[in-house]
Scaffold this motif. Sequence first.
Motif: not given
Length: 418
Positions: A246-264
Amino acid sequence: MFRAHEWMVAFRYLKVRSNEGFVTLVALFSLLGIAIGVMVLIVTMSVMNGFREELLSKVIGFNGHMLYQPVGGRMNDYDDAVAHLKKVDHVVKVLPIVEGHALATFGSYSVPALVRGVKPEDIRHMPLIADNIKVGDLNDFGTGDNDILIGKRLADKYGLSPGDLVTLVTPRGRVTPFGTVPRIANYQIRAIFEVGEYNYDTGYFFLPLKAAQSYFQYDDQVAALEISLTHPDMITELYPVVQQAMREISPGGRLVDWRVLNQSFFNALQVERNVMFIILSFIILVAVFNIISTMIMMVKNKTRDVAILRTMGVTSASIMRIFFIVGSCIGMVGTLLGTICGLAIAYNVQEILNFIERMTGLSLWEGEVRFLSEVPAIVEPTEVTIVILVSLGMSFFATLLPAWRAAKVDPVKSLRYE
């Protein structure tokens, strides 16, 4: 290790006799206590495993394994990004999406709605949606500019069906000299889905991507990219690879996975699962104390028999093994019975629950409260093995003290007044 005469004497002691009714009754209660403890533990752990897997499959089925959010919340040239990400090993699907909140109205009813825009060809390859269309035809979705998909629980609650109109209202509208005018648009229901998760079946609305871009004023942009992998457990090893891509085509964005999105949420499930295992293990522990009391009473009643055996040449070690066999048999039979009953219930928990509801007329499982429409259960062989080993270990350990006391019986004192 155990000799033939030790097994013979132990089985004679296990037989029901009229003059030892109380000891037999306590032994029976000990056996049933272990069986109930093992059964409850297997059923509870299986249901919690099923609950976690069902929620995980529903969450991932809707939200993917990773979510890329561009800087500013808008992304151009998303088709190039999708093509680039699909070249990464084990990336099986990349969906450009537009998502926003709105108020859905139909007739005199209004409900909050989470509106998601997805390409029609992409949603047809989402098994969670495509395989669970209950009414209508998913192939019709996207043929018009005002198509929409809704959940079955919402449709049943308000009497909606394909062809009916749903009005979406969002405060993010046109700015005029008199203030912001809410944006209002009508959409026609094309199909109704049911995935079995209450929030999704009542609060999610799907629009074609172009329609969502127009409604939420995204022009030809998207809000995020949803990335699905071969398996959710591959997140750890693939996260840096996808991030670099993703950094190669759109630098500066935010990548999160399902563990972070639903961690609690999933952490809470894991903690609850571990706590339940510990708490329910005390049921087995209570039954184990019953085994100890049963064995102590049996040793007291069999003092004369033990003295006779000792005078016949039976060693203390042999006496200890005899009573160890007696106590262990109670634990093993109880564990076996509990395992059989627990597995039978775990594999048929929904049918049993339906039967109880029909017999009592009560609703024992509310999807509105528990998020899932049915009681899930997944039997993990490893966990069943752990439960069996814990039960047998406690049972074997409980027999050591009474067996040791039996081995220490002095035949001279016991037979002095015989």
